[in-house]
Motif scaffolding. Structure first.
Motif, PDB file in Angstrom:
ATOM      1  N   LEU A  37       0.775  -1.160   0.244  1.00 47.41           N
ATOM      2  CA  LEU A  37      -0.015   0.104  -0.091  1.00 47.41           C
ATOM      3  C   LEU A  37       1.039   1.187  -0.014  1.00 47.41           C
ATOM      4  O   LEU A  37       1.528   1.512   0.783  1.00 47.41           O
ATOM      5  N   ILE A  38       0.922   1.859  -1.075  1.00 45.89           N
ATOM      6  CA  ILE A  38       1.574   3.415  -1.084  1.00 45.89           C
ATOM      7  C   ILE A  38       1.011   4.527  -1.140  1.00 45.89           C
ATOM      8  O   ILE A  38       1.479   5.609  -1.205  1.00 45.89           O
ATOM      9  N   ASN A  39      -0.570   4.343  -1.240  1.00 42.37           N
ATOM     10  CA  ASN A  39      -1.281   5.642  -1.019  1.00 42.37           C
ATOM     11  C   ASN A  39      -1.336   6.157   0.330  1.00 42.37           C
ATOM     12  O   ASN A  39      -1.605   5.415   1.335  1.00 42.37           O
ATOM     13  N   ALA A  40      -1.012   7.459   0.452  1.00 42.16           N
ATOM     14  CA  ALA A  40      -0.647   7.870   1.715  1.00 42.16           C
ATOM     15  C   ALA A  40      -1.984   8.355   2.592  1.00 42.16           C
ATOM     16  O   ALA A  40      -1.843   7.654   3.727  1.00 42.16           O
ATOM     17  N   GLU A  41      -2.994   8.599   2.047  1.00 45.92           N
ATOM     18  CA  GLU A  41      -4.338   8.681   2.673  1.00 45.92           C
ATOM     19  C   GLU A  41      -4.578   7.188   3.410  1.00 45.92           C
ATOM     20  O   GLU A  41      -5.132   6.877   4.571  1.00 45.92           O
ATOM     21  N   THR A  85      -8.686  -3.243  -5.137  1.00 46.99           N
ATOM     22  CA  THR A  85      -8.613  -2.392  -3.873  1.00 46.99           C
ATOM     23  C   THR A  85      -8.763  -3.274  -2.548  1.00 46.99           C
ATOM     24  O   THR A  85      -8.030  -3.134  -1.622  1.00 46.99           O
ATOM     25  N   VAL A  86      -9.515  -4.228  -2.550  1.00 44.42           N
ATOM     26  CA  VAL A  86     -10.050  -5.306  -1.444  1.00 44.42           C
ATOM     27  C   VAL A  86      -8.603  -5.980  -1.071  1.00 44.42           C
ATOM     28  O   VAL A  86      -8.332  -6.005  -0.013  1.00 44.42           O
ATOM     29  N   LYS A  87      -7.955  -6.514  -2.399  1.00 47.03           N
ATOM     30  CA  LYS A  87      -6.838  -7.139  -2.221  1.00 47.03           C
ATOM     31  C   LYS A  87      -5.877  -6.452  -1.544  1.00 47.03           C
ATOM     32  O   LYS A  87      -5.000  -6.739  -0.446  1.00 47.03           O
ATOM     33  N   VAL A  88      -5.571  -5.223  -1.828  1.00 48.74           N
ATOM     34  CA  VAL A  88      -4.427  -4.218  -1.377  1.00 48.74           C
ATOM     35  C   VAL A  88      -4.946  -3.952   0.113  1.00 48.74           C
ATOM     36  O   VAL A  88      -4.032  -3.945   1.124  1.00 48.74           O
ATOM     37  N   MET A  89      -6.181  -3.681   0.613  1.00 51.88           N
ATOM     38  CA  MET A  89      -6.335  -3.493   1.855  1.00 51.88           C
ATOM     39  C   MET A  89      -6.486  -4.748   2.796  1.00 51.88           C
ATOM     40  O   MET A  89      -5.947  -4.481   3.946  1.00 51.88           O
ATOM     41  N   LEU A  90      -6.580  -5.908   2.255  1.00 54.49           N
ATOM     42  CA  LEU A  90      -6.707  -7.064   3.135  1.00 54.49           C
ATOM     43  C   LEU A  90      -5.044  -7.190   3.252  1.00 54.49           C
ATOM     44  O   LEU A  90      -4.596  -7.729   4.418  1.00 54.49           O
ATOM     45  N   SER A  91      -4.299  -6.888   2.368  1.00 57.44           N
ATOM     46  CA  SER A  91      -2.740  -7.249   2.488  1.00 57.44           C
ATOM     47  C   SER A  91      -2.096  -6.176   3.834  1.00 57.44           C
ATOM     48  O   SER A  91      -1.042  -6.598   4.223  1.00 57.44           O
ATOM     49  N   GLU A  92      -2.433  -5.475   4.060  1.00 56.33           N
ATOM     50  CA  GLU A  92      -2.506  -4.303   5.032  1.00 56.33           C
ATOM     51  C   GLU A  92      -3.048  -4.143   6.302  1.00 56.33           C
ATOM     52  O   GLU A  92      -2.550  -3.544   7.286  1.00 56.33           O
ATOM     53  N   SER A  93      -4.249  -4.846   6.698  1.00 54.09           N
ATOM     54  CA  SER A  93      -5.053  -4.662   7.480  1.00 54.09           C
ATOM     55  C   SER A  93      -5.716  -5.906   8.071  1.00 54.09           C
ATOM     56  O   SER A  93      -5.986  -6.850   7.129  1.00 54.09           O
ATOM     57  N   GLN A  94      -5.916  -5.904   9.205  1.00 52.83           N
ATOM     58  CA  GLN A  94      -6.458  -7.263  10.067  1.00 52.83           C
ATOM     59  C   GLN A  94      -7.821  -6.749  10.074  1.00 52.83           C
ATOM     60  O   GLN A  94      -8.508  -5.918  10.664  1.00 52.83           O
ATOM     61  N   VAL A  95      -8.805  -7.639   9.173  1.00 49.78           N
ATOM     62  CA  VAL A  95     -10.090  -7.685   9.264  1.00 49.78           C
ATOM     63  C   VAL A  95     -10.568  -8.636  10.132  1.00 49.78           C
ATOM     64  O   VAL A  95     -10.398  -9.884   9.851  1.00 49.78           O
ATOM     65  N   GLU A  96     -11.889  -8.408  11.010  1.00 49.07           N
ATOM     66  CA  GLU A  96     -12.540  -9.435  11.715  1.00 49.07           C
ATOM     67  C   GLU A  96     -13.882  -9.864  11.356  1.00 49.07           C
ATOM     68  O   GLU A  96     -14.614 -10.747  11.594  1.00 49.07           O
ATOM     69  N   GLY A  97     -14.560  -8.923  10.378  1.00 47.50           N
ATOM     70  CA  GLY A  97     -15.798  -8.796   9.741  1.00 47.50           C
ATOM     71  C   GLY A  97     -15.868  -7.970   8.712  1.00 47.50           C
ATOM     72  O   GLY A  97     -15.334  -7.029   8.492  1.00 47.50           O
TER      73      GLY A  97
END
Length: 139
Positions: free
Chosen positions: A6-10, A54-66
């Motif tokens: 993830l390289i998007n700053a926001e 976008t989902v794949k990148v977000m999952l690579s960087e964050s822990q999701v429980e639901g």
């Protein structure tokens, strides 16, 4: 320069500041975004970036429980729905942590986005290609 996916700053800042149970919405190009919620607009043109990218990148960087989805998603856009569920299943296996899946009506889903820390708008033009991620903990 940041070396991870993830390289998007926001988005990177958002993920780094999430607390347990905070919510992020990732949406298609048409979902209405409440005025009082941070908008992170990634949309460049129809389909770019895609919802699943976008989902794949977000999952690579964050822990999701639901996750929370609109009931209409699985009925109207089953291929995208099934691809999302496959990504969630892969994430569960990789992390060793369960990820709950909750369905709401599309109207209730839209109302729920007002509780999100941010709404990430993609260029996706597939109906109901929207998900709310509930942040988990890595420990």
């Amino acid at each position: 320069m940041k070396k991870s996916t993830l390289i998007n700053a926001e988005l990177s800042y958002l993920v780094a500041t999430l607390g347990h149970t905070d919510e992020i919405t990732i949406c298609d190009a048409g979902l209405p975004i409440p005025d009082d919620v941070q908008r992170i607009d990634l949309a460049l043109t129809h389909g770019v970036p895609s919802f699943l990218e976008t989902v794949k990148v977000m999952l690579s960087e964050s822990q999701v429980e639901g996750i929370i989805l609109a009931e209409e998603f699985k009925e109207v856009s089953p291929a995208h729905h099934d691809a999302l569920i496959a990504e969630i299943s892969a994430e569960q296996e990789a992390s060793g942590k369960a990820i709950s899946v909750t369905y709401l009506s599309h109207e209730a889903f839209k109302a729920r986005t007002s509780s999100s820390r941010a709404v990430v708008r993609t260029g996706e033009c597939t109906p109901y290609a929207n998900v709310i991620f509930q942040a988990g903990v890595v420990f």
